[in-house]
Design a protein around this motif. Structure first.
Motif, PDB file in Angstrom:
ATOM      1  N   CYS A 163      63.927  34.891  21.244  1.00  0.00           N
ATOM      2  CA  CYS A 163      64.081  35.864  22.330  1.00  0.00           C
ATOM      3  C   CYS A 163      64.523  37.184  21.729  1.00  0.00           C
ATOM      4  O   CYS A 163      65.213  37.209  20.700  1.00  0.00           O
ATOM      5  CB  CYS A 163      65.105  35.393  23.362  1.00  0.00           C
ATOM      6  SG  CYS A 163      65.116  36.465  24.827  1.00  0.00           S
ATOM      7  N   HIS A 180      69.846  38.584  24.170  1.00  0.00           N
ATOM      8  CA  HIS A 180      70.863  37.599  23.775  1.00  0.00           C
ATOM      9  C   HIS A 180      71.905  37.542  24.893  1.00  0.00           C
ATOM     10  O   HIS A 180      73.081  37.885  24.671  1.00  0.00           O
ATOM     11  CB  HIS A 180      71.489  37.983  22.430  1.00  0.00           C
ATOM     12  CG  HIS A 180      71.700  39.458  22.283  1.00  0.00           C
ATOM     13  ND1 HIS A 180      70.757  40.304  21.734  1.00  0.00           N
ATOM     14  CD2 HIS A 180      72.707  40.249  22.658  1.00  0.00           C
ATOM     15  CE1 HIS A 180      71.197  41.547  21.779  1.00  0.00           C
ATOM     16  NE2 HIS A 180      72.392  41.543  22.331  1.00  0.00           N
ATOM     17  N   TRP A 191      75.266  34.294  28.866  1.00  0.00           N
ATOM     18  CA  TRP A 191      75.312  33.055  29.648  1.00  0.00           C
ATOM     19  C   TRP A 191      74.007  32.250  29.521  1.00  0.00           C
ATOM     20  O   TRP A 191      73.786  31.288  30.252  1.00  0.00           O
ATOM     21  CB  TRP A 191      75.562  33.362  31.129  1.00  0.00           C
ATOM     22  CG  TRP A 191      74.821  34.574  31.617  1.00  0.00           C
ATOM     23  CD1 TRP A 191      75.352  35.794  31.845  1.00  0.00           C
ATOM     24  CD2 TRP A 191      73.412  34.679  31.891  1.00  0.00           C
ATOM     25  NE1 TRP A 191      74.362  36.664  32.264  1.00  0.00           N
ATOM     26  CE2 TRP A 191      73.166  36.003  32.294  1.00  0.00           C
ATOM     27  CE3 TRP A 191      72.330  33.789  31.831  1.00  0.00           C
ATOM     28  CZ2 TRP A 191      71.893  36.469  32.636  1.00  0.00           C
ATOM     29  CZ3 TRP A 191      71.061  34.238  32.156  1.00  0.00           C
ATOM     30  CH2 TRP A 191      70.862  35.561  32.548  1.00  0.00           C
ATOM     31  N   THR A 199      69.244  28.711  27.597  1.00  0.00           N
ATOM     32  CA  THR A 199      68.300  28.250  26.563  1.00  0.00           C
ATOM     33  C   THR A 199      68.660  28.938  25.249  1.00  0.00           C
ATOM     34  O   THR A 199      67.796  29.428  24.517  1.00  0.00           O
ATOM     35  CB  THR A 199      66.830  28.537  26.953  1.00  0.00           C
ATOM     36  OG1 THR A 199      66.694  29.933  27.262  1.00  0.00           O
ATOM     37  CG2 THR A 199      66.409  27.697  28.145  1.00  0.00           C
ATOM     38  N   TRP A 204      67.444  31.123  20.464  1.00  0.00           N
ATOM     39  CA  TRP A 204      67.737  32.382  19.767  1.00  0.00           C
ATOM     40  C   TRP A 204      69.123  32.469  19.141  1.00  0.00           C
ATOM     41  O   TRP A 204      69.346  33.304  18.271  1.00  0.00           O
ATOM     42  CB  TRP A 204      67.593  33.566  20.726  1.00  0.00           C
ATOM     43  CG  TRP A 204      68.491  33.434  21.946  1.00  0.00           C
ATOM     44  CD1 TRP A 204      68.164  32.854  23.135  1.00  0.00           C
ATOM     45  CD2 TRP A 204      69.866  33.840  22.066  1.00  0.00           C
ATOM     46  NE1 TRP A 204      69.245  32.879  23.996  1.00  0.00           N
ATOM     47  CE2 TRP A 204      70.301  33.488  23.368  1.00  0.00           C
ATOM     48  CE3 TRP A 204      70.766  34.476  21.215  1.00  0.00           C
ATOM     49  CZ2 TRP A 204      71.594  33.739  23.820  1.00  0.00           C
ATOM     50  CZ3 TRP A 204      72.065  34.723  21.676  1.00  0.00           C
ATOM     51  CH2 TRP A 204      72.452  34.361  22.971  1.00  0.00           C
ATOM     52  N   GLY A 250      63.508  31.153  25.877  1.00  0.00           N
ATOM     53  CA  GLY A 250      63.131  32.287  25.056  1.00  0.00           C
ATOM     54  C   GLY A 250      62.328  33.348  25.813  1.00  0.00           C
ATOM     55  O   GLY A 250      62.291  33.370  27.034  1.00  0.00           O
ATOM     56  N   LYS A 282      67.322  41.526  33.420  1.00  0.00           N
ATOM     57  CA  LYS A 282      68.713  41.095  33.230  1.00  0.00           C
ATOM     58  C   LYS A 282      69.700  42.185  33.671  1.00  0.00           C
ATOM     59  O   LYS A 282      69.446  43.370  33.504  1.00  0.00           O
ATOM     60  CB  LYS A 282      68.958  40.732  31.759  1.00  0.00           C
ATOM     61  CG  LYS A 282      68.027  39.623  31.267  1.00  0.00           C
ATOM     62  CD  LYS A 282      68.139  38.366  32.120  1.00  0.00           C
ATOM     63  CE  LYS A 282      67.159  37.296  31.693  1.00  0.00           C
ATOM     64  NZ  LYS A 282      66.306  36.793  32.743  1.00  0.00           N
TER      65      LYS A 282
END
Ligand code: SF4
Length: 250
Positions: free
Chosen positions: A35, A38, A41, A44, A48, A99, A150
């Motif tokens: 990914c 980063h 939380w 997956t 990464w 990812g 995000k």
């Protein structure tokens, strides 16, 4: 291409789509490793959060939690092998997940070409954090983009997690749904600002409660549902969390 490893094989499994606009539909999931973000939380993180990387994770203080050995959690497989593993499962809906799947677009394109060669009515969704522009060919081949921008609680700098050109591009495809994970009224203010700033299509916005257990989902669901009612947006549950908790591979 680099896929997440689950037990002795790649993380490819068929189940029902648990969230978003296709919730409830049978689908085969293929989980890419790697990914470009980063999120602290991230659930997956094995895609990464590798040994030697500097990023913090919420689980750092959890006894026994450690960064992952990249070689131990990754499998490098040819598109032909991955296509064969997808084909042997019943669903003809495939979800590329991660990812960040858009880091390996050429490989996905090869998988799509191989699968569509059999004449079946394949449908391809890809999940994405919405920071990478799709190649023109990838854009054309994908039926549905599940874009999940995000928020600041990810711990990722805004300049990395919100890429205006990419968001504008996805909005213009007419094939993208924008899914925001939220757990507080403060998140809602941030989401409102992102939707307005990037002119995201309001008829294609979903709010989804944050949570790894049914109780956590329930805690956030009522105020998010009300926010959807107020704004004319959609609400997305997380069916897989309700049914299987945070178990991998289902
Ligand atoms: S963008 Fe998605 S996969 Fe990447 S770190 Fe954030 S939550 Fe995890």
């Amino acid at each position: 291409m680099k896929l997440a490893k689950l037990h002795d094989g790649p993380e490819i499994f068929h189940t029902i789509q648990g969230e978003g606009i296709s919730a409830g539909l049978p689908a085969t999931f293929v989980r890419a490793s790697r990914c470009n973000l980063h999120c602290r939380w991230c659930d997956t993180d094995y895609t990464w959060n590798f040994i030697g990387t500097p990023w913090p994770h919420d689980h750092d203080s959890r006894p026994g939690y450690a960064k992952f050995d990249k070689a131990a959690v990754t499998l490098d497989l040819a598109p032909e092998t991955i296509a064969a593993l997808i084909r042997e499962r019943p669903p003809r809906r495939v979800v590329f997940t991660g990812g960040e799947p858009l880091l390996q677009q050429e490989a996905w394109l090869e998988i799509i070409r191989l699968l569509r060669a059999d004449g079946s009515s394949w449908i391809f969704e890809t999940e994405t954090n919405g920071t990478r522009l799709p190649l023109a060919e990838f854009d054309a081949a994908i039926d549905q983009f599940n874009v999940s921008p995000k928020l600041s609680h990810s711990g990722v700098a805004e300049s990395l997690r919100l890429v205006p050109d990419a968001l504008r591009h996805f909005a213009a495809t007419g094939k993208a749904w924008f899914k925001f994970v939220a757990s507080s009224p403060a998140d809602l203010g941030e989401i409102d600002a992102i939707v307005a700033t990037h002119a995201l299509p309001t008829e294609r916005i979903l709010l989804m409660p944050e949570g790894r257990t049914a109780a956590e989902l329930d805690r956030h669901a009522a105020f998010l549902a009300q926010a959807c009612i107020d704004r004319g947006w959609r609400f997305s549950d997380r069916l897989h969390v309700r049914i299987w908790g945070d178990q991998r591979g289902v």
